[in-house]
Structure formats: structure tokens, C-alpha cells
Design a protein around this motif. Structure first.
Motif, PDB file in Angstrom:
ATOM      1  N   UNK A 535      45.248  43.911  47.399  1.00  0.00           N
ATOM      2  CA  UNK A 535      44.780  44.794  46.350  1.00  0.00           C
ATOM      3  C   UNK A 535      43.873  45.863  46.939  1.00  0.00           C
ATOM      4  N   UNK A 536      44.221  47.127  46.678  1.00  0.00           N
ATOM      5  CA  UNK A 536      43.447  48.208  47.267  1.00  0.00           C
ATOM      6  C   UNK A 536      42.703  49.008  46.217  1.00  0.00           C
ATOM      7  N   UNK A 537      42.912  48.655  44.967  1.00  0.00           N
ATOM      8  CA  UNK A 537      42.317  49.458  43.911  1.00  0.00           C
ATOM      9  C   UNK A 537      41.357  48.600  43.097  1.00  0.00           C
ATOM     10  N   UNK A 538      40.475  49.265  42.399  1.00  0.00           N
ATOM     11  CA  UNK A 538      39.646  48.542  41.447  1.00  0.00           C
ATOM     12  C   UNK A 538      39.878  49.132  40.067  1.00  0.00           C
ATOM     13  N   UNK A 539      39.908  48.248  39.072  1.00  0.00           N
ATOM     14  CA  UNK A 539      40.076  48.707  37.700  1.00  0.00           C
ATOM     15  C   UNK A 539      38.781  48.535  36.920  1.00  0.00           C
ATOM     16  N   UNK A 540      37.809  47.848  37.512  1.00  0.00           N
ATOM     17  CA  UNK A 540      36.526  47.666  36.823  1.00  0.00           C
ATOM     18  C   UNK A 540      36.590  46.715  35.648  1.00  0.00           C
ATOM     19  N   UNK A 541      37.517  45.769  35.703  1.00  0.00           N
ATOM     20  CA  UNK A 541      37.598  44.779  34.636  1.00  0.00           C
ATOM     21  C   UNK A 541      36.927  43.484  35.082  1.00  0.00           C
ATOM     22  N   UNK A 542      36.351  42.750  34.145  1.00  0.00           N
ATOM     23  CA  UNK A 542      35.832  41.413  34.449  1.00  0.00           C
ATOM     24  C   UNK A 542      36.662  40.415  33.647  1.00  0.00           C
ATOM     25  N   UNK A 554      39.381  40.096  28.669  1.00  0.00           N
ATOM     26  CA  UNK A 554      38.252  40.649  29.404  1.00  0.00           C
ATOM     27  C   UNK A 554      36.953  40.055  28.890  1.00  0.00           C
ATOM     28  N   UNK A 555      36.159  39.552  29.834  1.00  0.00           N
ATOM     29  CA  UNK A 555      34.825  39.093  29.430  1.00  0.00           C
ATOM     30  C   UNK A 555      33.838  40.244  29.575  1.00  0.00           C
ATOM     31  N   UNK A 556      34.311  41.370  30.060  1.00  0.00           N
ATOM     32  CA  UNK A 556      33.468  42.548  30.156  1.00  0.00           C
ATOM     33  C   UNK A 556      34.124  43.601  31.023  1.00  0.00           C
ATOM     34  N   UNK A 557      33.468  44.737  31.139  1.00  0.00           N
ATOM     35  CA  UNK A 557      33.942  45.782  32.050  1.00  0.00           C
ATOM     36  C   UNK A 557      32.756  46.250  32.875  1.00  0.00           C
ATOM     37  N   UNK A 558      33.029  46.733  34.074  1.00  0.00           N
ATOM     38  CA  UNK A 558      31.948  47.181  34.940  1.00  0.00           C
ATOM     39  C   UNK A 558      31.499  48.570  34.524  1.00  0.00           C
TER      40      UNK A 558
END
Ligand code: ZN
Ligand code: ZN
Length: 622
Positions: A535-542, A554-558
Motif C-alpha cells: 500500500x502506497x497511499x493513505x486515505x485517512x480512514x480509521x 469507520x471508527x473515525x477519520x484522520x
């Protein structure tokens, strides 16, 4: 036990549901969490002074409860050695092209050893091997960067990642084999002397060095390996690059380069397996690599409450445990701190002061109970969990009692943020007894139990499952403060944490008194797991790892991340991303491998039962 029974009777008299129990005068877990998560312990990083303070506190509490050092031991500490990270020790690259003056490059600017590199000082000819990817034949893909290449006794230069423009299906396969350790192994197996990695001009993080990944290996992987910047790549390819497909290319010794590295990468990026690498004629490269590995000592804390005579002969030990280490200031490994919070103390109140406090509370309840207990209760606090389950692994690898004397292991990791009375119990597939015992213990507790059979979780349970010990793990779910400095003691739900401890005490009591030790069941490991390596990308999901829903809850987002910018929020369930259906976390990881930095994709999600759609633009993962 008496305490629990008395409380239960009181509740029955009051007719109140257990979850609305009257608050006890003082919570048995609160002071433990408040101390362990305090600033003074500085995030309890394994091997740090804060970890030592925490271990001292735990042993003092165990002594107060009346627990003893394990038989034959003078104290409760069980130290183990580990590598706490690594740094470059001064790697250099010198490129000589024909009669031109040599060009020297060095760390930290242009060269950085990979964390798993061997130390070396060598020089030799150079060969470019494209992406350096080898897909095993079993995958029926037929991609081998070395197929038409002789790399024996040469220094191999490869591109980081995998072909950028290949179709989704091929990318998915190639991504699996793009981990740099895997590339290094492939080069080593073909007789290469060293591996150099360049982040190609068409890739994310173009021309940049590869971060020294956090690596707990004690030694190198059998080949020197380093990443170099685009400047070094330019020096290597300055003479112009040829191609094995076109050995008579119109390159003249004096003329301008016929093709740049960008051209070559573009050709490779099609994913066409017949685009081959080539020698870099006339180039000699001198390479020095040096990795400094920092050795530290971590401490597991172990004590026990002796069983009452006659102690069971069939597996006479039940182990309860929790890791007590956390991320320190978050500079290694898996901090999710935002830019503003970076470097702050990661308090780890839920992760995992809550689990340590629960274990102490369970131990205290058992120590005070006067009934018979046919098995010994070992009480364990693991260190170095956060950097790879190292403490619990050290225990099962070098157990103080034969591992086949353990009847069961009960783990507590993040049990302090219960919501809506929901208690998650994982790894129940490891023995058929768990379902029945849990149901019985829960009659008094009244939790909404979410039972998950899978023991292959990234927790200390994995160490015990691997050792064939029936295990369960208690968990109250993830939250937006997970692995951030904001995981603080004031956010802990102490009433419910205490209830978890009392349910667990009753469960441990039952296991300890079973006439026959619980049988172990081996749960098959799911095969189609994605791996974060590709994985080279981030989506900012928790992701919420705990809830079983169809899709990714999702328990949250960054904060400020791609998901937040796309309008996603806690509670949303992602069901499709970039045309890939998402049924679970593994599908999601797999889908992430296919995403590209800065290339918007459509995300389909449900919110409050309504199906919605948004555009999300992934960012680069370092
Ligand atoms: Zn944890
Ligand atoms: Zn953690």
C-alpha cells in the motif's frame, strides 16, 4: 468472587440492569490507568525509562495484591533483548563513468541504507533490473524482472514500488511482491552483490530516499541494500540508458542520452513483462553501507497466584495478560498523530493502560476470593507489543514453564472505551469451550457480546494461538484517539472497564476450576488477506476492526486527511472504492493497493442506511 456475588445480589434486589449499576465508591481500575497514562511515564515506550517506571508500578501492585514471583524466580521481571530501530551509520556511493571524474554521494543527503541491509564496502559493475519484481509461478502471471538478466556479482539497481500503469489485476498481484525485503531477497538469490533502490520519476515520492522503516530484526538480511536519490540515479544513467530489447540503440558516446530514466520507467510502467532491464556499461559503483541497530532491553512482568490443593494435573496454569508498553512520543512505528500533535506524549490510556488495569483488577478479585482454585493464575504484563508482539513472543519462545502446561490465555487490549454496552471477545475459535463459558459469565454482567472466532489479530493473542494455547481477547472497540497523544485517562469509561474486569474474573475462575483443560482448536488462517506492504497511499480512514458489518465501518477519520476532505465521518460504512466491492477490512487493504496518489476515486458508502457517493483523493504514504 464474593464481591461480585454481593454486587449481583444487590443489583437483583434493586432490579437494576447491570449496566446501570450504582457507581462503586471508587473504581478499582481508575488509579492504575491514571498513573500508567500520566505524563511522567512518557508513553511507556519499550526499553525507555517510562516503561521501567510502569513495570516498577505493576510489580508493586502485584506484591500488594499478594501475587508472587513465578516458581524458582527471585523477582517478577523477565527481561528480553530487542532491536529498537535502526539508523544509517554513514553509507556512501561513488559512481565512476569511464574516464570522467568519480562522483561521490553520501548519507544522509543522497544515500540511506535500508533497515535490513548488511554492512558492506564493495565495488563492481552495475545492472538495472527494472522494478526488481519476481512473481512466483504459482500466481500464473509470468512477471520476472530477472528473466533475461545476468546479475551475478553485480550491483543491482531497481525502481521502488511496481509498474504504475499496469491494469488493476496485474497491479494487485505485483503489489504483493513489491516489498523491498522481497526485492532484496530476489536479487540475493540471483547472486547480486548489493541492491540499490531508486524511487522513479513517475512514482509517488519521486527521487526521494526510502524512510528507514522501523525494523526489529536483529541482523541484516544477507545482502547490502540502500536507497539513493534521483541525483545518484542521474549520475548512474547519465551516459544514457540502453535497452536489452534494442541493444543497438542509436546512442553515440558523445551524443546526448537517447532515453532518460523517465522514458525507461514509462516503458516498464505498462506492466509488459517483456520490458527487460540492462547493464549500465562503463559504470563502476563503489558502495559502503552501514546500519546501526539500537539494542534495548524490554521487561515483561510476571507473577502468579498459586492454585489451591489439589492443583489440577492437566495443564495447571491459566495466564491473564495485557501489554503495558505504548508508543512513547510516537516517533517509531504506528503513531497516528496529526501534524500538530506529532512528537507529543502518546498516553495510551485505552491502549493499553486499560488492559493492564483490568488484569490487576482481575488478579485482585481472584486473590481475595476464598473458594478453591484448581489452577495457578499467572499474571503477565508484556512489553514491546506495539513494535511487533515482541514481549509475548519472548515468553512463548522461552517460557518459564513448559508451554503445554498452559490451559488458557486471556488477553486484554483496549478495554476502556466501551460504547453501548458492547464487549468484543476475539479469538473464541481457539477452543469450543469459550462460547459456553462466556455465556455463563455474562449472565451476571449483561454485556452485548460480540464474539469473533478469528485469532489472527495483531495482538499478544497471536503469540499464544501460535503456541497452541486456547486464548480469548477482550476489546471494546477502536476510536478516533487510537494511537494518538489524545488517548488520555479522562476519556476512559471506568464503570464499564470495571464491569469487564469482573466478567473476566468470573471467566478466569471457571477456567481455573475446569476438571479438564480446554481443548485447543486450530483456526484456519484466511487466505485472501491484503498486506500493507504494497500500500502506497493513505486515505485517512480509521477502520473499526471490531464490528462485523458488510463493508468497512469507520471508527473515525484522520483530521485533515483525504477521507475527512471527502466528507466521510465516523459511522460511515464504505462498501465500494474505485469500483471494488468492499466486504471487509481485507478487501479494503487489497483495494488500497490499487489506488494511486492524487488520483480521485469514487467511494460508495452508507450513512444511516442511506447509500451515498463521494470523491476521495488519496495522499502518499511515506
Ligand atoms: Zn494495544
Ligand atoms: Zn497499540
Amino acid at each position: 468472587m464474593r464481591k461480585t456475588t454481593a454486587l449481583l445480589v444487590a443489583l437483583l434486589l434493586l432490579g437494576a440492569p447491570a449496566s446501570r449499576a450504582q457507581r462503586p465508591a471508587s473504581s478499582p481500575t481508575r488509579s492504575h490507568v491514571e498513573f500508567l497514562a500520566s505524563d511522567r511515564l512518557e508513553g511507556r515506550e519499550a526499553g525507555s525509562p517510562g516503561e521501567r517506571l510502569a513495570a516498577d508500578y505493576l510489580t508493586a501492585q502485584l506484591a500488594r495484591i499478594g501475587a508472587r514471583p513465578l516458581p524458582g524466580r527471585a523477582d517478577m521481571f523477565m527481561p528480553f533483548e530487542f532491536t529498537a530501530g535502526s539508523r544509517d551509520g554513514g553509507s556512501t556511493v561513488t559512481v565512476t563513468a569511464g574516464a570522467a571524474p568519480a562522483r561521490a554521494f553520501s548519507a544522509p543527503r543522497d544515500v540511506r541504507a535500508l533497515s535490513f541491509s548488511d554492512d558492506t564496502d564493495l565495488s563492481g559493475p552495475v545492472v538495472f533490473a527494472g522494478y526488481g519484481l519476481v512473481v512466483p509461478e504459482s500466481q500464473n502471471v509470468g512477471y520476472d524482472s530477472y528473466a533475461a538478466l545476468d546479475v551475478k556479482d553485480k550491483i543491482v539497481v531497481v525502481l521502488r514500488y511496481f509498474p504504475e500503469d499496469a491494469d488493476q489485476k496485474l497491479r494487485a498481484v505485483l503489489a504483493r511482491y513489491s516489498d523491498l525485503r522481497y526485492k532484496a531477497m530476489a536479487a540475493r538469490q540471483r547472486g547480486a552483490r548489493a541492491l540499490l533502490v531508486v524511487t522513479g520519476p513517475r512514482s509517488p515520492n519521486a527521487g526521494e530516499l526510502v524512510p528507514m522503516s522501523f525494523d526489529t530484526a536483529l541482523a541484516g538480511s544477507g545482502i547490502p541494500a540502500a536507497s539513493v536519490t534521483g541525483a545518484v540515479a542521474d549520475a548512474l544513467f547519465a551516459a544514457g540508458v540502453g535497452s536489452q530489447r534494442d541493444p543497438t540503440s542509436q546512442r553515440s558516446p558523445d551524443g546526448p542520452p537517447s532515453r532518460t530514466l523517465r522514458d525507461v520507467q514509462q516503458e516498464l510502467d505498462s506492466g509488459n513483462p517483456h520490458v527487460a532491464g540492462f547493464d549500465l556499461p562503463g559504470i563502476t559503483l563503489a558502495l559502503r553501507t552501514s546500519v546501526v541497530r539500537e539494542r534495548h532491553t524490554g521487561r515483561n512482568v510476571l507473577a502468579y497466584l498459586p492454585g489451591s490443593a489439589p492443583v489440577a494435573t492437566d495443564r495447571p496454569w491459566v495466564v491473564i495478560g495485557a501489554h503495558y508498553d505504548h508508543l512513547g512520543h510516537g516517533d517509531k512505528g504506528t503513531s497516528l498523530a496529526s501534524k500538530e500533535e506529532a512528537g507529543g506524549i502518546h498516553h495510551g490510556a485505552d491502549d493499553n493502560a486499560s488492559g493492564a488495569a483490568a488484569v490487576l483488577a482481575v488478579a485482585e478479585t481472584l486473590a481475595r476470593s476464598t473458594g478453591p482454585r484448581r489452577r495457578h493464575i499467572a499474571i503477565a504484563f508484556w512489553s514491546a507489543e506495539e513494535i511487533g508482539l515482541i514481549g509475548s513472543n519472548a515468553f512463548v519462545t522461552n517460557p518459564p514453564m513448559p508451554i503445554d502446561r498452559l490451559a488458557a490465555y486471556l488477553n486484554f487490549d483496549m478495554v476502556g472505551r466501551m460504547q453501548d454496552n458492547r464487549l468484543i471477545v476475539q479469538a473464541t475459535g481457539t477452543s469450543p469451550i469459550w462460547a459456553r463459558l462466556l455465556e455463563r459469565a455474562n449472565v451476571a454482567a449483561g454485556f452485548d457480546l460480540a464474539v469473533q472466532p478469528d485469532p489472527y489479530q495483531p495482538s499478544d493473542v497471536a503469540s499464544f494461538n501460535q503456541a497452541g494455547v486456547p486464548s480469548v481477547m477482550f476489546f471494546t472497540g477502536s476510536h478516533p484517539d487510537y494511537h494518538k497523544p489524545s488517548d488520555t485517562a479522562d476519556k476512559i469509561n471506568y464503570d464499564d472497564l470495571d464491569r469487564v474486569a469482573s466478567l473476566a474474573a468470573s471467566l478466569v475462575g471457571s477456567v481455573a476450576n475446569l476438571a479438564e483443560a480446554p481443548p485447543f482448536t486450530k483456526v484456519d488462517q484466511p487466505v485472501s488477506r491484503g498486506s500493507m506492504a504494497g500500500v502506497r497511499v493513505t486515505t485517512g480512514t480509521i477502520p473499526d476492526y471490531a464490528t462485523e458489518v458488510k463493508g468497512l465501518l469507520l471508527s473515525g477519520v484522520i483530521g485533515g486527511g483525504p477521507a475527512e476532505q471527502a466528507g466521510l465521518m465516523k459511522g460511515d460504512v464504505i462498501v465500494e472504492i474505485a469500483g471494488q466491492t468492499i466486504a471487509n477490512i481485507y478487501d479494503y487493504t487489497y483495494a488500497l493497493e490499487l489506488l494511486r496518489v492524487n488520483q480521485p476515486v469514487t467511494v460508495v458508502y452508507t450513512r444511516g442506511g442511506q447509500r451515498r457517493e463521494t470523491q476521495l483523493t488519496p495522499g502518499a504514504r511515506r
